[in-house]
Every structure is written in structure tokens, then in C-alpha cells.
Design a protein around this motif. Structure first.
Motif, PDB file in Angstrom:
ATOM      1  N   GLY A 148       0.852  -1.187   0.000  1.00  0.00           N
ATOM      2  CA  GLY A 148       0.000   0.000   0.000  1.00  0.00           C
ATOM      3  C   GLY A 148       0.886   1.235   0.000  1.00  0.00           C
ATOM      4  N   GLN A 149       2.037   1.114  -0.686  1.00  0.00           N
ATOM      5  CA  GLN A 149       3.097   2.122  -0.641  1.00  0.00           C
ATOM      6  C   GLN A 149       2.654   3.416  -1.335  1.00  0.00           C
ATOM      7  OE1 GLN A 149       6.624   2.053   0.481  1.00  0.00           O
ATOM      8  NE2 GLN A 149       6.401   4.223   0.001  1.00  0.00           N
ATOM      9  N   PRO A 150       2.522   4.512  -0.580  1.00  0.00           N
ATOM     10  CA  PRO A 150       2.251   5.795  -1.217  1.00  0.00           C
ATOM     11  C   PRO A 150       3.541   6.441  -1.703  1.00  0.00           C
ATOM     12  CG  PRO A 150       2.260   6.057   1.156  1.00  0.00           C
ATOM     13  CD  PRO A 150       2.552   4.598   0.880  1.00  0.00           C
ATOM     14  N   VAL A 151       3.421   7.295  -2.691  1.00  0.00           N
ATOM     15  CA  VAL A 151       4.560   8.072  -3.160  1.00  0.00           C
ATOM     16  C   VAL A 151       4.399   9.526  -2.739  1.00  0.00           C
ATOM     17  CG1 VAL A 151       5.839   8.874  -5.192  1.00  0.00           C
ATOM     18  CG2 VAL A 151       5.037   6.508  -5.056  1.00  0.00           C
ATOM     19  N   CYS A 152       3.270  10.116  -3.058  1.00  0.00           N
ATOM     20  CA  CYS A 152       2.938  11.437  -2.545  1.00  0.00           C
ATOM     21  C   CYS A 152       1.429  11.604  -2.620  1.00  0.00           C
ATOM     22  CB  CYS A 152       3.667  12.552  -3.298  1.00  0.00           C
ATOM     23  SG  CYS A 152       3.061  12.854  -4.967  1.00  0.00           S
ATOM     24  N   TRP A 153       0.917  12.546  -1.870  1.00  0.00           N
ATOM     25  CA  TRP A 153      -0.533  12.703  -1.763  1.00  0.00           C
ATOM     26  C   TRP A 153      -1.170  12.997  -3.122  1.00  0.00           C
ATOM     27  CZ3 TRP A 153      -4.095  11.405   1.551  1.00  0.00           C
ATOM     28  CH2 TRP A 153      -5.384  11.905   1.374  1.00  0.00           C
ATOM     29  N   ASP A 154      -0.574  13.893  -3.898  1.00  0.00           N
ATOM     30  CA  ASP A 154      -1.165  14.276  -5.173  1.00  0.00           C
ATOM     31  C   ASP A 154      -1.284  13.080  -6.114  1.00  0.00           C
ATOM     32  OD1 ASP A 154      -0.963  16.730  -3.986  1.00  0.00           O
ATOM     33  OD2 ASP A 154      -0.008  17.728  -5.685  1.00  0.00           O
ATOM     34  N   LEU A 155      -0.235  12.259  -6.190  1.00  0.00           N
ATOM     35  CA  LEU A 155      -0.276  11.099  -7.085  1.00  0.00           C
ATOM     36  C   LEU A 155      -1.288  10.064  -6.603  1.00  0.00           C
ATOM     37  CD1 LEU A 155       3.505  10.545  -7.952  1.00  0.00           C
ATOM     38  CD2 LEU A 155       1.731  11.556  -9.385  1.00  0.00           C
ATOM     39  N   SER A 156      -1.402   9.891  -5.291  1.00  0.00           N
ATOM     40  CA  SER A 156      -2.393   8.953  -4.769  1.00  0.00           C
ATOM     41  C   SER A 156      -3.804   9.425  -5.109  1.00  0.00           C
ATOM     42  CB  SER A 156      -2.247   8.813  -3.247  1.00  0.00           C
ATOM     43  OG  SER A 156      -1.038   8.170  -2.918  1.00  0.00           O
ATOM     44  N   LEU A 157      -4.048  10.720  -4.951  1.00  0.00           N
ATOM     45  CA  LEU A 157      -5.373  11.244  -5.268  1.00  0.00           C
ATOM     46  C   LEU A 157      -5.679  11.103  -6.751  1.00  0.00           C
ATOM     47  CD1 LEU A 157      -7.901  12.605  -4.174  1.00  0.00           C
ATOM     48  CD2 LEU A 157      -6.808  14.825  -4.618  1.00  0.00           C
ATOM     49  N   GLU A 158      -4.677  11.342  -7.585  1.00  0.00           N
ATOM     50  CA  GLU A 158      -4.880  11.163  -9.030  1.00  0.00           C
ATOM     51  C   GLU A 158      -5.241   9.719  -9.363  1.00  0.00           C
ATOM     52  OE1 GLU A 158      -1.424  12.543 -11.063  1.00  0.00           O
ATOM     53  OE2 GLU A 158      -1.640  14.604 -10.337  1.00  0.00           O
ATOM     54  N   ALA A 159      -4.592   8.764  -8.680  1.00  0.00           N
ATOM     55  CA  ALA A 159      -4.899   7.353  -8.908  1.00  0.00           C
ATOM     56  C   ALA A 159      -6.335   7.040  -8.492  1.00  0.00           C
ATOM     57  CB  ALA A 159      -3.918   6.468  -8.139  1.00  0.00           C
ATOM     58  N   ARG A 160      -6.757   7.577  -7.359  1.00  0.00           N
ATOM     59  CA  ARG A 160      -8.127   7.362  -6.898  1.00  0.00           C
ATOM     60  C   ARG A 160      -9.134   7.939  -7.888  1.00  0.00           C
ATOM     61  NH1 ARG A 160      -7.684   9.278  -0.543  1.00  0.00           N
ATOM     62  NH2 ARG A 160      -5.656   8.326  -0.147  1.00  0.00           N
ATOM     63  N   PRO A 187      -7.990  22.300  -4.440  1.00  0.00           N
ATOM     64  CA  PRO A 187      -6.666  21.781  -4.065  1.00  0.00           C
ATOM     65  C   PRO A 187      -6.750  20.298  -3.691  1.00  0.00           C
ATOM     66  CG  PRO A 187      -7.130  23.841  -2.926  1.00  0.00           C
ATOM     67  CD  PRO A 187      -8.407  23.418  -3.573  1.00  0.00           C
ATOM     68  N   PRO A 188      -5.666  19.543  -3.870  1.00  0.00           N
ATOM     69  CA  PRO A 188      -5.677  18.106  -3.546  1.00  0.00           C
ATOM     70  C   PRO A 188      -5.953  17.808  -2.079  1.00  0.00           C
ATOM     71  CG  PRO A 188      -3.790  18.663  -4.921  1.00  0.00           C
ATOM     72  CD  PRO A 188      -4.412  19.960  -4.503  1.00  0.00           C
ATOM     73  N   THR A 189      -5.742  18.780  -1.201  1.00  0.00           N
ATOM     74  CA  THR A 189      -5.983  18.557   0.223  1.00  0.00           C
ATOM     75  C   THR A 189      -7.370  19.008   0.675  1.00  0.00           C
ATOM     76  OG1 THR A 189      -4.913  20.681   0.684  1.00  0.00           O
ATOM     77  CG2 THR A 189      -3.546  18.692   0.837  1.00  0.00           C
ATOM     78  N   ASP A 190      -8.194  19.463  -0.257  1.00  0.00           N
ATOM     79  CA  ASP A 190      -9.545  19.908   0.076  1.00  0.00           C
ATOM     80  C   ASP A 190     -10.445  18.682   0.247  1.00  0.00           C
ATOM     81  OD1 ASP A 190     -12.329  20.811  -0.197  1.00  0.00           O
ATOM     82  OD2 ASP A 190     -11.445  22.745  -0.754  1.00  0.00           O
ATOM     83  N   PHE A 191     -11.083  18.567   1.405  1.00  0.00           N
ATOM     84  CA  PHE A 191     -11.878  17.374   1.674  1.00  0.00           C
ATOM     85  C   PHE A 191     -13.099  17.266   0.761  1.00  0.00           C
ATOM     86  CE2 PHE A 191      -9.349  17.231   5.521  1.00  0.00           C
ATOM     87  CZ  PHE A 191      -9.121  15.868   5.635  1.00  0.00           C
ATOM     88  N   TRP A 243      -2.033  14.984   9.610  1.00  0.00           N
ATOM     89  CA  TRP A 243      -2.440  15.353   8.252  1.00  0.00           C
ATOM     90  C   TRP A 243      -1.372  16.177   7.523  1.00  0.00           C
ATOM     91  CZ3 TRP A 243      -5.462  14.016   4.491  1.00  0.00           C
ATOM     92  CH2 TRP A 243      -5.878  14.926   3.515  1.00  0.00           C
ATOM     93  N   PRO A 244      -0.769  17.187   8.150  1.00  0.00           N
ATOM     94  CA  PRO A 244       0.276  17.940   7.433  1.00  0.00           C
ATOM     95  C   PRO A 244       1.455  17.062   7.014  1.00  0.00           C
ATOM     96  CG  PRO A 244      -0.466  19.169   9.344  1.00  0.00           C
ATOM     97  CD  PRO A 244      -1.045  17.789   9.474  1.00  0.00           C
ATOM     98  N   ASP A 245       1.869  16.134   7.882  1.00  0.00           N
ATOM     99  CA  ASP A 245       2.965  15.228   7.529  1.00  0.00           C
ATOM    100  C   ASP A 245       2.556  14.308   6.383  1.00  0.00           C
ATOM    101  OD1 ASP A 245       4.848  16.086   9.435  1.00  0.00           O
ATOM    102  OD2 ASP A 245       3.929  14.855  10.997  1.00  0.00           O
ATOM    103  N   GLU A 246       1.336  13.820   6.442  1.00  0.00           N
ATOM    104  CA  GLU A 246       0.863  12.878   5.425  1.00  0.00           C
ATOM    105  C   GLU A 246       0.797  13.531   4.049  1.00  0.00           C
ATOM    106  OE1 GLU A 246      -2.750   9.622   4.859  1.00  0.00           O
ATOM    107  OE2 GLU A 246      -2.987  11.248   6.294  1.00  0.00           O
ATOM    108  N   THR A 247       0.277  14.739   3.970  1.00  0.00           N
ATOM    109  CA  THR A 247       0.097  15.390   2.678  1.00  0.00           C
ATOM    110  C   THR A 247       1.385  16.015   2.142  1.00  0.00           C
ATOM    111  OG1 THR A 247      -0.706  17.381   3.814  1.00  0.00           O
ATOM    112  CG2 THR A 247      -2.351  15.803   3.033  1.00  0.00           C
ATOM    113  N   ALA A 248       2.367  16.259   3.030  1.00  0.00           N
ATOM    114  CA  ALA A 248       3.639  16.833   2.584  1.00  0.00           C
ATOM    115  C   ALA A 248       4.637  15.769   2.148  1.00  0.00           C
ATOM    116  CB  ALA A 248       4.252  17.669   3.706  1.00  0.00           C
ATOM    117  N   PHE A 249       4.398  14.518   2.516  1.00  0.00           N
ATOM    118  CA  PHE A 249       5.344  13.437   2.215  1.00  0.00           C
ATOM    119  C   PHE A 249       5.503  13.250   0.712  1.00  0.00           C
ATOM    120  CE2 PHE A 249       5.770   8.872   1.157  1.00  0.00           C
ATOM    121  CZ  PHE A 249       7.028   8.634   1.690  1.00  0.00           C
ATOM    122  N   ASP A 250       6.755  13.038   0.282  1.00  0.00           N
ATOM    123  CA  ASP A 250       7.042  12.744  -1.127  1.00  0.00           C
ATOM    124  C   ASP A 250       8.213  11.770  -1.178  1.00  0.00           C
ATOM    125  OD1 ASP A 250       7.624  12.660  -3.838  1.00  0.00           O
ATOM    126  OD2 ASP A 250       7.224  14.790  -4.140  1.00  0.00           O
TER     127      ASP A 250
END
Length: 322
Positions: A148-160, A187-191, A243-250
Motif C-alpha cells: 500500500g506504498q504511497p509516493v505522494c498525496w497528489d499522485l495517490s489522489l490522481e490514482a483514486r 486543491p488536492p488537500t480539500d476534503f 495530516w500535514p505530515d501525510e500530505t507533505a510526504f514525497d
């Protein structure tokens, strides 16, 4: 109460292990479980996802793993039984501190089980502290395994969103498609954008796995009582803090490792994504690496434990020290 000190394993005798309790980790008591069929087996540390998706209510999920490894799990600070113990006074609920906790739990497991190194498995969110622990202390881990390896939040959201669009088109749900299109400007972090894909992003095997969590909660979070209510409270407490750590991770900023790196991803993982994880691993420099796609989705390590364990054993085996 701390973990029992009655482990009777010897180098020549098969002895099962089943220990649960609280251990001082990172300055607070944290719940740790050590379970396996044979203490002579290698040790494996599982870093749970979420954040705060503590695995203590679901330890039976690891039984297929325990034939081959002594499995060490723990409820991270701010989650599960660790949250129930420390409550909202829990300090330093950050990715940095949970990374340090990961190292401390690994060191505890090495001492407790008399192992030279430990296989490190991170799942989903758990890949973040898992990766950083592996980068900090490659000497104590046999290998890093991401699932379930994420790369970054934006790419995960794009996949979803790409998977959700396919599903919406197949269902002919024009209303959902319009909502998805409208959300693309957010924005990608907007719920509001994130929630558009909530009902469309899960593989069938993931939905079946999540049924066990719903059952634990009494059907829904609103029905949860007792420890289930505390489990949810831990998620509500830790989620905003992390949440800030999760969405900033790359992960693309971290491509040089001094230990083997393996990614075992479900073919239908539409949460973290398959192609982003494969592309990231291709850029990684490590003593050994491999990408393995197995049946299942984001929780493939649990829904297809036989294939997952086969991949873990085959790839990490050469690097496990007695």
C-alpha cells in the motif's frame, strides 16, 4: 503492566510466542504485541496504516504470517490501546516522533527475541515512518518492505480519481461524473475533492476487509462502544495532527537506501496507486530491490496473505541475519 519476561525460546527448541502489553517507547507506554508459532523464526515489525489505524483489534489477521515470522505490532502513539492508555495528553504526535518510536520498537524486538535484524513492513501511512526508520537505521533492519506504498498525496489522489472516473463511466452515473469534474479545480488537500471518490475507490477485496472494521465498530463509527469508541477517538485525535505530515510526504525525495527495498503492491490498489509506486522504486538505489504485484487492493497483505508472505520471504530471506 509491561510485557511478560517468560519467553522460553532456545536456539534448538520450537517455542511459540504470544505476548501483549505495554512497553515504555519514546517516553510513554505503548501497546506492543509479539506473536509467532516458532521463536526461532525471523522477526518482522509491522507498522500500521491510518494514521492511527491500530491493528490490536485485528491481530488474527497476522496468523498466516506467524507460520514464518515472529510478528511484532504496536499501536502507534495516539492510536488504539496506546491512545486509550495516554489519552489526549499524548505528546509529540508527529511523523518524526513516530519514526523514532518505530526504531525503538525494533530495538526492543531485537533484544526481546535475540535477533540481529528485523524485517520492516510498512502499510499505507505506516510506510512513512517505516521508510524514515529504514533510512535512519539500516543496520537494524534486514529490509524495508512497503505495501500500500504511497509516493505522494497528489499522485495517490490522481490514482483514486482515475479509477473512480472509470467506475462512474461504467455505472453511467453522470451526476457523480459532474461532481468529480467540478472538484478538479479544488486543491488536492480539500476534503470536498477527496470525498468525491470515497465510495468509488475501493477494490472488492478491500471492501470485504473493511467489513471486519465495520463489524468491530458495531456497523458504523456512531455505534461504537467500549474500546471501539476509543479506537475511533484515537483516529480523530491523531488524524488532524498527522495530516500535514501525510500530505507533505514525497517518497521521490528519498531514493538512496543502505538496505534492500521491496514494494509488494496489490494490483487493484486505487488508494496509493500501483504505477506511482512502481515508478518510485525504479528510481531507488539500494543493495537490492524488487517490485511485486499481487492480487488484491490496498490491503492485499491481509486479503492475500499467502502471496504476500511468499513475496516477503523470497525477497528478504537472503538479508536476514541470525
Amino acid at each position: 503492566m509491561s510485557l511478560s519476561c517468560s519467553l522460553a525460546a532456545t536456539a534448538s527448541a520450537k517455542t511459540s510466542v504470544n505476548e501483549t502489553g505495554f512497553v515504555p517507547i519514546g517516553g510513554i507506554d505503548q501497546f506492543v504485541a509479539i506473536q509467532g508459532q516458532d521463536s526461532r523464526n525471523p522477526a518482522l515489525l509491522y507498522v500500521h496504516g491510518g494514521p492511527a489505524e491500530a491493528q490490536s483489534p485485528f491481530l488474527s489477521e497476522f496468523q498466516p504470517w506467524e507460520q514464518y515470522f515472529t510478528v511484532v505490532t504496536w499501536d502507534q502513539r495516539g492510536s488504539g490501546k496506546t491512545f486509550a492508555r495516554n489519552g489526549t495528553a499524548t505528546p509529540e504526535v508527529t511523523l518524526k516522533q513516530i519514526t523514532l518510536d518505530t526504531i525503538d520498537v525494533a530495538q526492543y524486538a531485537r533484544r526481546r527475541l535475540a535477533k540481529s535484524n528485523v524485517v520492516l513492513v510498512g502499510q499505507s501511512w505506516g510506510c512513512l515512518p517505516g521508510m524514515f526508520a529504514a533510512l535512519r537505521r539500516p543496520d537494524i533492519f534486514a529490509a524495508y518492505v512497503g505495501t500500500g506504498q504511497p509516493v505522494c498525496w497528489d499522485l495517490s489522489l490522481e490514482a483514486r480519481e482515475a479509477f473512480a472516473r472509470t467506475q462512474m463511466l461504467a455505472a453511467g452515473d453522470t451526476r457523480a461524473l459532474q461532481a468529480l469534474d467540478a472538484a478538479q479545480s479544488l486543491p488536492p488537500t480539500d476534503f470536498k475533492r477527496i470525498n468525491i471518490t470515497n465510495t468509488w475507490r475501493w477494490a472488492p477485496s478491500d471492501r470485504r476487509y473493511l467489513d471486519s472494521q465495520r463489524s468491530f465498530m458495531g456497523g458504523s463509527p456512531d455505534n461504537a462502544k467500549g474500546f471501539a469508541a476509543q479506537w475511533i477517538a484515537g483516529e480523530n485525535f491523531s488524524g488532524p495532527k498527522l495530516w500535514p505530515d501525510e500530505t507533505a510526504f514525497d517518497a521521490r525525495k528519498h531514493t538512496t537506501f543502505d538496505l534492500p527495498v521491496f514494494v509488494i503492491q496489490g494490483k487493484e490498489d486505487h488508494i496509493a496507486g500501483v504505477e506511482p509506486a512502481k515508478a518510485w522504486l525504479a528510481s531507488v538505489h539500494a543493495p537490492a530491490k524488487a517490485f511485486v504485484a499481487i492480487d488484491g487492493g490496498h490491503f492485499a497483505c491481509f486479503t492475500d496473505p499467502t502471496e504476500f508472505m511468499s513475496a516477503v520471504r523470497e525477497n528478504t530471506g537472503p538479508f536476514i541475519r541470525k
